[in-house]
Design an enzyme around this catalytic site. Sequence first.
Site, PDB file in Angstrom:
ATOM      1  N   ALA A 124       0.875  -1.186   0.000  1.00 29.29           N
ATOM      2  CA  ALA A 124       0.000   0.000   0.000  1.00 29.29           C
ATOM      3  C   ALA A 124       0.911   1.234   0.000  1.00 29.29           C
ATOM      4  CB  ALA A 124      -0.952  -0.002   1.189  1.00 29.29           C
ATOM      5  N   LEU A 125       1.747   1.268  -1.003  1.00 26.30           N
ATOM      6  CA  LEU A 125       2.883   2.202  -1.007  1.00 26.30           C
ATOM      7  C   LEU A 125       2.451   3.651  -1.235  1.00 26.30           C
ATOM      8  CD1 LEU A 125       5.409   0.059  -3.072  1.00 26.30           C
ATOM      9  CD2 LEU A 125       5.139   0.186  -0.586  1.00 26.30           C
TER      10      LEU A 125
ATOM     11  N   GLU B 135       4.218   8.011  -0.817  1.00 25.13           N
ATOM     12  CA  GLU B 135       5.454   8.771  -1.026  1.00 25.13           C
ATOM     13  C   GLU B 135       6.503   8.526   0.064  1.00 25.13           C
ATOM     14  OE1 GLU B 135       6.630  10.506  -3.621  1.00 25.13           O
ATOM     15  OE2 GLU B 135       4.857   9.718  -4.637  1.00 25.13           O
ATOM     16  N   GLY B 136       6.048   8.184   1.263  1.00 20.67           N
ATOM     17  CA  GLY B 136       6.999   7.852   2.335  1.00 20.67           C
ATOM     18  C   GLY B 136       7.850   6.648   1.945  1.00 20.67           C
ATOM     19  N   HIS B 137       7.184   5.604   1.456  1.00 19.63           N
ATOM     20  CA  HIS B 137       7.922   4.413   1.018  1.00 19.63           C
ATOM     21  C   HIS B 137       8.858   4.755  -0.145  1.00 19.63           C
ATOM     22  CE1 HIS B 137       4.117   2.397   2.617  1.00 19.63           C
ATOM     23  NE2 HIS B 137       5.059   1.795   3.314  1.00 19.63           N
TER      24      HIS B 137
ATOM     25  N   GLN C 180       3.266 -10.027  13.263  1.00 19.81           N
ATOM     26  CA  GLN C 180       3.336  -8.772  14.014  1.00 19.81           C
ATOM     27  C   GLN C 180       1.948  -8.174  14.273  1.00 19.81           C
ATOM     28  OE1 GLN C 180       5.801  -7.007  10.825  1.00 19.81           O
ATOM     29  NE2 GLN C 180       4.636  -5.141  11.108  1.00 19.81           N
TER      30      GLN C 180
ATOM     31  N   GLY D 157      12.161   3.706   7.928  1.00 19.24           N
ATOM     32  CA  GLY D 157      11.673   5.064   8.140  1.00 19.24           C
ATOM     33  C   GLY D 157      11.706   5.466   9.608  1.00 19.24           C
TER      34      GLY D 157
ATOM     35  N   ILE E 189       8.058  11.454   5.816  1.00 22.27           N
ATOM     36  CA  ILE E 189       7.385  12.231   4.760  1.00 22.27           C
ATOM     37  C   ILE E 189       5.957  12.525   5.224  1.00 22.27           C
ATOM     38  CG2 ILE E 189       6.695  12.269   2.329  1.00 22.27           C
ATOM     39  CD1 ILE E 189       9.762  12.243   2.776  1.00 22.27           C
TER      40      ILE E 189
ATOM     41  N   SER F 207       0.084   3.957   5.429  1.00 21.63           N
ATOM     42  CA  SER F 207      -0.889   3.123   4.708  1.00 21.63           C
ATOM     43  C   SER F 207      -2.208   3.116   5.461  1.00 21.63           C
ATOM     44  CB  SER F 207      -0.362   1.695   4.572  1.00 21.63           C
ATOM     45  OG  SER F 207       0.911   1.703   3.972  1.00 21.63           O
TER      46      SER F 207
HETATM   47  P1  AMP Z   1       5.291  -0.279   6.355  1.00 21.84           P
HETATM   48  O1  AMP Z   1       4.895  -0.626   4.956  1.00 21.84           O
HETATM   49  O2  AMP Z   1       4.287   0.541   7.087  1.00 21.84           O
HETATM   50  O3  AMP Z   1       5.783  -1.471   7.127  1.00 21.84           O
HETATM   51  O4  AMP Z   1       6.543   0.686   6.219  1.00 21.84           O
HETATM   52  C1  AMP Z   1       7.681   0.273   5.505  1.00 21.84           C
HETATM   53  C2  AMP Z   1       8.790   1.255   5.778  1.00 21.84           C
HETATM   54  O5  AMP Z   1       8.396   2.553   5.337  1.00 21.84           O
HETATM   55  C3  AMP Z   1       9.109   1.373   7.274  1.00 21.84           C
HETATM   56  O6  AMP Z   1      10.520   1.450   7.429  1.00 21.84           O
HETATM   57  C4  AMP Z   1       8.435   2.661   7.654  1.00 21.84           C
HETATM   58  O7  AMP Z   1       9.036   3.322   8.746  1.00 21.84           O
HETATM   59  C5  AMP Z   1       8.588   3.471   6.384  1.00 21.84           C
HETATM   60  N1  AMP Z   1       7.594   4.551   6.315  1.00 21.84           N
HETATM   61  C6  AMP Z   1       6.251   4.424   6.444  1.00 21.84           C
HETATM   62  N2  AMP Z   1       5.665   5.634   6.376  1.00 21.84           N
HETATM   63  C7  AMP Z   1       6.656   6.549   6.208  1.00 21.84           C
HETATM   64  C8  AMP Z   1       6.696   7.974   6.079  1.00 21.84           C
HETATM   65  N3  AMP Z   1       5.603   8.724   6.113  1.00 21.84           N
HETATM   66  N4  AMP Z   1       7.905   8.565   5.914  1.00 21.84           N
HETATM   67  C9  AMP Z   1       9.046   7.819   5.895  1.00 21.84           C
HETATM   68  N5  AMP Z   1       9.070   6.482   6.008  1.00 21.84           N
HETATM   69  C10 AMP Z   1       7.893   5.843   6.168  1.00 21.84           C
END
Ligand code: AMP
Length: 265
Positions: free
Chosen positions: A32-33, A35-37, A61, A147, A176, A186
């Site tokens: 569910a990518l 801009e942060g990803h 988890q 992140g 981000i 997400s």
């Molecule tokens: P997730 O898919 O939520 O497990 O996140 C995957 C990676 O993306 C993790 O290292 C998160 O910390 C990082 N991440 C998620 N949201 C953000 C964001 N808004 N800004 C920077 N990194 C993020």
Amino acid sequence: MLIARTKKNLQEAVRVWKSGGARIGFVPTMGALHEGHISLMNLCKTRADRTIASIFVNPTQFAPHEDFDRYPRLEEQDCIKLEDAGVDMVYLPSAGEIYEDGMEPRVTPGKAAEGLESDFRPHFFGGVVNVVERLFSHVQPDIAIFGEKDYQQLEVIREMTAAHDMGIEIVGAPIIRDDHGLALSSRNAYLSPAELAIARQMNVILYEAARGTITPEAAADKLLEAGFHKIDYVASRWGRMLAAAWLGKTRLIDNVAVGTACPGS
Ligand code: AMP
């Protein structure tokens, strides 16, 4: 962009790249990518010769009452975004591929996992280190990007990698945010328009606590006044002011550096 669904296919490509002397970068995600990803992918590309992303919604988890079943799964769209970002390979393992030898943890979280998230999601970091250690052993990267959004997770992974001499450099990437300062997540997709407006107050209140204008306790009260239903914590650690709070069925987390003011204030 290569797509690998099995450890075997993944490792065939990694072996070829490594034999050519490439430095391998890895960005694990649950998909569910946003801009942060993508910012993590971009950072990885500046630090490695090859960037590998993974998408795996890790069952270990999530507690049984949590959102594993409704967590958004958007594989096709995600692959397009990763390809556009210039990622070299995406790893899309099944649960069977990751937990081929059962779900028993092979590592346990260290001191960084104590308190904060663990007080409210006691299963969480056990599941995170379990899956990250397995992903690391499949990919065998030189560097991995996480992140700062999940700040405690970043610290837990750093500690795990050091404790087990994994030889993987762990790099933290800045958070981000949207135009209102809301950290992209997400889980923001779960929010109604009214909840979104409330969610956007979280960073503003956290910055007040981070500057010392209000105490963490007062910040928790302010979050409730803003419309959050339940506050798990507002607390300072690692030079960050961190919070977790509930909006209806959605749990949001965020953190900002202690001492910093809200941009634009
Ligand atoms: P997730 O898919 O939520 O497990 O996140 C995957 C990676 O993306 C993790 O290292 C998160 O910390 C990082 N991440 C998620 N949201 C953000 C964001 N808004 N800004 C920077 N990194 C993020």
